[in-house]
Scaffold this motif. Structure first.
Motif: not given
Length: 75
Positions: A20-28, A52-55, A61-72
């Motif tokens: 599983l690969v994730g990045t923030g919209a504000d990442d490089l 959004p709104d994460a690097a 920065e976005r624990p809820t979104e990260t946990n939701t993605a991981l649990l899915s």
């Protein structure tokens, strides 16, 4: 410690576990391109939409979104 030959980035096709690969919209841009490559070349790679709104530190920065993605993603 010696370098891997070939480098790990060139051996993504050998991975045997889901990735599983994730990045923030504000990442490089370079980091987002590497994330795309990992998800594309890993046999079981999944690329999340940029958060959004994460690097670079999604879990902080976005624990809820990260946990939701991981649990899915996890079985």
């Amino acid at each position: 410690m010696g370098e891997l030959d070939p480098p790990a980035i060139d051996r993504l096709g050998e991975l045997r576990v889901p990735v599983l690969v994730g990045t923030g919209a504000d990442d490089l841009a370079d980091i987002r391109r590497l994330a795309d490559r990992i998800a594309d070349e890993a046999p079981n790679g999944v690329r999340l939409p940029d958060v959004p709104d994460a690097a670079h530190l999604l879990p902080l920065e976005r624990p809820t979104e990260t946990n939701t993605a991981l649990l899915s993603f996890l079985p």
